[in-house]
Design a protein around this motif. Structure first.
Motif, PDB file in Angstrom:
ATOM      1  N   LYS A  97      82.208  95.108  58.167  1.00  0.00           N
ATOM      2  CA  LYS A  97      81.988  94.211  59.296  1.00  0.00           C
ATOM      3  C   LYS A  97      81.583  94.968  60.555  1.00  0.00           C
ATOM      4  O   LYS A  97      80.611  94.578  61.243  1.00  0.00           O
ATOM      5  CB  LYS A  97      83.258  93.391  59.570  1.00  0.00           C
ATOM      6  N   SER A  98      82.280  96.038  60.875  1.00  0.00           N
ATOM      7  CA  SER A  98      81.974  96.767  62.117  1.00  0.00           C
ATOM      8  C   SER A  98      80.591  97.417  62.056  1.00  0.00           C
ATOM      9  O   SER A  98      79.879  97.472  63.064  1.00  0.00           O
ATOM     10  CB  SER A  98      83.049  97.822  62.397  1.00  0.00           C
ATOM     11  N   ILE A  99      80.218  97.913  60.887  1.00  0.00           N
ATOM     12  CA  ILE A  99      78.889  98.523  60.743  1.00  0.00           C
ATOM     13  C   ILE A  99      77.799  97.472  60.893  1.00  0.00           C
ATOM     14  O   ILE A  99      76.801  97.681  61.595  1.00  0.00           O
ATOM     15  CB  ILE A  99      78.781  99.242  59.389  1.00  0.00           C
ATOM     16  N   GLN A 100      77.972  96.328  60.256  1.00  0.00           N
ATOM     17  CA  GLN A 100      76.954  95.282  60.341  1.00  0.00           C
ATOM     18  C   GLN A 100      76.841  94.721  61.752  1.00  0.00           C
ATOM     19  O   GLN A 100      75.742  94.386  62.201  1.00  0.00           O
ATOM     20  CB  GLN A 100      77.251  94.183  59.331  1.00  0.00           C
ATOM     21  N   GLU A 101      77.955  94.642  62.458  1.00  0.00           N
ATOM     22  CA  GLU A 101      77.908  94.183  63.854  1.00  0.00           C
ATOM     23  C   GLU A 101      77.158  95.194  64.726  1.00  0.00           C
ATOM     24  O   GLU A 101      76.354  94.814  65.583  1.00  0.00           O
ATOM     25  CB  GLU A 101      79.324  93.970  64.382  1.00  0.00           C
ATOM     26  N   THR A 102      77.416  96.480  64.496  1.00  0.00           N
ATOM     27  CA  THR A 102      76.712  97.518  65.258  1.00  0.00           C
ATOM     28  C   THR A 102      75.236  97.532  64.901  1.00  0.00           C
ATOM     29  O   THR A 102      74.375  97.724  65.777  1.00  0.00           O
ATOM     30  CB  THR A 102      77.337  98.896  64.985  1.00  0.00           C
ATOM     31  N   GLU A 103      74.932  97.329  63.633  1.00  0.00           N
ATOM     32  CA  GLU A 103      73.536  97.249  63.192  1.00  0.00           C
ATOM     33  C   GLU A 103      72.795  96.132  63.923  1.00  0.00           C
ATOM     34  O   GLU A 103      71.692  96.334  64.470  1.00  0.00           O
ATOM     35  CB  GLU A 103      73.487  97.012  61.684  1.00  0.00           C
ATOM     36  N   LYS A 104      73.380  94.942  63.938  1.00  0.00           N
ATOM     37  CA  LYS A 104      72.747  93.788  64.565  1.00  0.00           C
ATOM     38  C   LYS A 104      72.526  94.022  66.057  1.00  0.00           C
ATOM     39  O   LYS A 104      71.437  93.734  66.602  1.00  0.00           O
ATOM     40  CB  LYS A 104      73.619  92.551  64.348  1.00  0.00           C
ATOM     41  N   LYS A 105      73.532  94.561  66.723  1.00  0.00           N
ATOM     42  CA  LYS A 105      73.433  94.828  68.160  1.00  0.00           C
ATOM     43  C   LYS A 105      72.383  95.901  68.436  1.00  0.00           C
ATOM     44  O   LYS A 105      71.591  95.780  69.392  1.00  0.00           O
ATOM     45  CB  LYS A 105      74.795  95.268  68.692  1.00  0.00           C
ATOM     46  N   THR A 106      72.346  96.938  67.612  1.00  0.00           N
ATOM     47  CA  THR A 106      71.395  98.035  67.813  1.00  0.00           C
ATOM     48  C   THR A 106      69.962  97.553  67.640  1.00  0.00           C
ATOM     49  O   THR A 106      69.078  97.888  68.445  1.00  0.00           O
ATOM     50  CB  THR A 106      71.688  99.180  66.827  1.00  0.00           C
ATOM     51  N   ILE A 107      69.699  96.780  66.611  1.00  0.00           N
ATOM     52  CA  ILE A 107      68.348  96.260  66.378  1.00  0.00           C
ATOM     53  C   ILE A 107      67.900  95.396  67.561  1.00  0.00           C
ATOM     54  O   ILE A 107      66.759  95.499  68.032  1.00  0.00           O
ATOM     55  CB  ILE A 107      68.297  95.463  65.061  1.00  0.00           C
ATOM     56  N   ALA A 108      68.805  94.550  68.057  1.00  0.00           N
ATOM     57  CA  ALA A 108      68.471  93.703  69.201  1.00  0.00           C
ATOM     58  C   ALA A 108      68.165  94.533  70.439  1.00  0.00           C
ATOM     59  O   ALA A 108      67.207  94.251  71.175  1.00  0.00           O
ATOM     60  CB  ALA A 108      69.617  92.737  69.477  1.00  0.00           C
ATOM     61  N   ASN A 109      68.966  95.571  70.683  1.00  0.00           N
ATOM     62  CA  ASN A 109      68.755  96.412  71.863  1.00  0.00           C
ATOM     63  C   ASN A 109      67.478  97.244  71.744  1.00  0.00           C
ATOM     64  O   ASN A 109      66.790  97.484  72.745  1.00  0.00           O
ATOM     65  CB  ASN A 109      69.958  97.328  72.071  1.00  0.00           C
ATOM     66  N   LEU A 110      67.145  97.691  70.533  1.00  0.00           N
ATOM     67  CA  LEU A 110      65.903  98.442  70.339  1.00  0.00           C
ATOM     68  C   LEU A 110      64.691  97.559  70.605  1.00  0.00           C
ATOM     69  O   LEU A 110      63.679  98.015  71.157  1.00  0.00           O
ATOM     70  CB  LEU A 110      65.850  99.015  68.918  1.00  0.00           C
ATOM     71  N   LYS A 111      64.778  96.298  70.225  1.00  0.00           N
ATOM     72  CA  LYS A 111      63.674  95.372  70.501  1.00  0.00           C
ATOM     73  C   LYS A 111      63.483  95.185  71.995  1.00  0.00           C
ATOM     74  O   LYS A 111      62.347  95.069  72.482  1.00  0.00           O
ATOM     75  CB  LYS A 111      63.944  94.028  69.823  1.00  0.00           C
ATOM     76  N   LYS A 112      64.573  95.159  72.736  1.00  0.00           N
ATOM     77  CA  LYS A 112      64.472  95.044  74.194  1.00  0.00           C
ATOM     78  C   LYS A 112      63.764  96.254  74.798  1.00  0.00           C
ATOM     79  O   LYS A 112      63.152  96.161  75.867  1.00  0.00           O
ATOM     80  CB  LYS A 112      65.863  94.912  74.803  1.00  0.00           C
ATOM     81  N   LEU A 113      63.855  97.383  74.098  1.00  0.00           N
ATOM     82  CA  LEU A 113      63.195  98.605  74.553  1.00  0.00           C
ATOM     83  C   LEU A 113      61.780  98.722  73.983  1.00  0.00           C
ATOM     84  O   LEU A 113      61.149  99.775  74.078  1.00  0.00           O
ATOM     85  CB  LEU A 113      64.028  99.827  74.129  1.00  0.00           C
ATOM     86  N   ASN A 114      61.312  97.626  73.371  1.00  0.00           N
ATOM     87  CA  ASN A 114      59.986  97.586  72.751  1.00  0.00           C
ATOM     88  C   ASN A 114      59.828  98.604  71.628  1.00  0.00           C
ATOM     89  O   ASN A 114      58.742  99.136  71.397  1.00  0.00           O
ATOM     90  CB  ASN A 114      58.886  97.803  73.807  1.00  0.00           C
ATOM     91  N   LEU A 115      60.932  98.874  70.949  1.00  0.00           N
ATOM     92  CA  LEU A 115      60.890  99.760  69.792  1.00  0.00           C
ATOM     93  C   LEU A 115      61.052  98.898  68.541  1.00  0.00           C
ATOM     94  O   LEU A 115      62.151  98.590  68.101  1.00  0.00           O
ATOM     95  CB  LEU A 115      62.003 100.802  69.874  1.00  0.00           C
ATOM     96  N   GLU A 116      59.922  98.472  68.002  1.00  0.00           N
ATOM     97  CA  GLU A 116      59.928  97.577  66.840  1.00  0.00           C
ATOM     98  C   GLU A 116      60.019  98.411  65.568  1.00  0.00           C
ATOM     99  O   GLU A 116      59.055  98.559  64.812  1.00  0.00           O
ATOM    100  CB  GLU A 116      58.666  96.707  66.833  1.00  0.00           C
ATOM    101  N   THR A 117      61.172  98.989  65.345  1.00  0.00           N
ATOM    102  CA  THR A 117      61.349  99.845  64.183  1.00  0.00           C
ATOM    103  C   THR A 117      62.014  99.077  63.053  1.00  0.00           C
ATOM    104  O   THR A 117      62.647  98.051  63.266  1.00  0.00           O
ATOM    105  CB  THR A 117      62.197 101.083  64.551  1.00  0.00           C
ATOM    106  N   ARG A 118      61.850  99.580  61.836  1.00  0.00           N
ATOM    107  CA  ARG A 118      62.489  98.979  60.674  1.00  0.00           C
ATOM    108  C   ARG A 118      63.742  99.778  60.343  1.00  0.00           C
ATOM    109  O   ARG A 118      63.666 100.939  59.934  1.00  0.00           O
ATOM    110  CB  ARG A 118      61.539  98.972  59.478  1.00  0.00           C
ATOM    111  N   ILE A 119      64.880  99.157  60.554  1.00  0.00           N
ATOM    112  CA  ILE A 119      66.144  99.849  60.342  1.00  0.00           C
ATOM    113  C   ILE A 119      67.119  98.898  59.667  1.00  0.00           C
ATOM    114  O   ILE A 119      67.134  97.696  59.947  1.00  0.00           O
ATOM    115  CB  ILE A 119      66.714 100.367  61.688  1.00  0.00           C
ATOM    116  N   LYS A 120      67.899  99.420  58.739  1.00  0.00           N
ATOM    117  CA  LYS A 120      68.996  98.640  58.172  1.00  0.00           C
ATOM    118  C   LYS A 120      70.149  99.589  57.878  1.00  0.00           C
ATOM    119  O   LYS A 120      69.960 100.801  57.744  1.00  0.00           O
ATOM    120  CB  LYS A 120      68.564  97.890  56.911  1.00  0.00           C
TER     121      LYS A 120
END
Length: 245
Positions: free
Chosen positions: A71-94
């Motif tokens: 749960k904690s990893i998936q929550e951090t994953e979701k938050k990180t992907i959202a924050n990277l998009k705000k930085l215009n970094l459209e990367t593929r990460i899972k």
């Protein structure tokens, strides 16, 4: 007599287009990898400049050290992907995870789904001090539960350097082997490089990962390969396409 030696190639020369990294520590503030989002952004940008395209990041799960959960990893994953998009970094990460085979691991995989690289392929590691007493029993039970173990950086376990036959036992016990890129450029020292060369030359390596934690690791990925058997690296890199997402 004059001998002419062919110079060693650079590791980045082996990284194929659309390369998928299956081992890194890019999620911020969750283990001994990236401490914050700014570092994560810089690491991903640096890796993409080298040729990386997609990232399966694998934070540690080690009881009493890094008590991460699914749960904690998936929550951090979701938050990180959202924050990277705000930085215009459209990367593929899972996110998957790197599971230590410790006293809590059996209870973990028998009671809840593990975070896998793909399907039932799960990244595992063991202590650098000594192998677990019940290693082979645990590997058997893990596979009985439907998982396929991928052993992270087998070349880094020094106790196997004195008994190379153990690598064959691990393969026969159902383990795939994931080589660290950094081992090919000498980052962990000559003994680890020698073990990596042995495993590569005997075609025992299945996949390869960066295991990037910080920027110094990126510096070593840009260095020349020190292994004699580097001609087998292209096949190993290509095998990572299996984990495409």
């Amino acid at each position: 007599m004059i001998h002419f030696f062919k110079p060693k190639p650079f590791l980045i020369d082996f990284i194929p287009d659309e390369y998928i990294d299956i081992h890194s520590h890019l999620l911020p503030g969750i283990d001994d990898g990236s401490p914050d989002l700014n570092t994560t952004e810089k690491l991903i940008t640096g890796m993409e400049n080298i040729g990386f395209t997609k990232f399966i990041t694998t934070p540690h799960i080690i009881s009493d050290v890094w008590n991460n959960t699914r749960k904690s990893i998936q929550e951090t994953e979701k938050k990180t992907i959202a924050n990277l998009k705000k930085l215009n970094l459209e990367t593929r990460i899972k996110a998957a995870a790197e599971y230590m085979i410790d006293s809590q691991f059996r209870d973990l995989f028998t009671n809840e789904p593990l975070l896998t690289l793909r399907d039932n392929y799960v990244l595992i590691e063991i202590s650098y001090l000594s192998p677990p007493i019940q290693l082979y029993e645990t590997l058997f039970e893990l596979q009985t539960c439907g998982y396929k173990p991928v052993l992270a950086h087998p070349e880094r376990y020094n106790f196997y350097h004195r008994n190379l036959n153990e690598y064959t036992k691990l393969k026969n016990a159902g383990c795939s082997f994931q080589l660290n890129m950094l081992s090919t450029t000498g980052y962990y020292g000559p003994n680890v490089a020698k073990a990596a060369d042995f495993l590569l030359g005997n075609r025992m390596i299945d996949f390869i990962g960066s295991d990037v934690h910080h920027n110094r690791h990126l510096d070593y990925i840009r260095k020349k390969v020190v292994l004699k058997n580097h001609q087998f690296l292209p096949d190993v890199f290509e095998n990572n396409s299996f984990f495409d997402f």
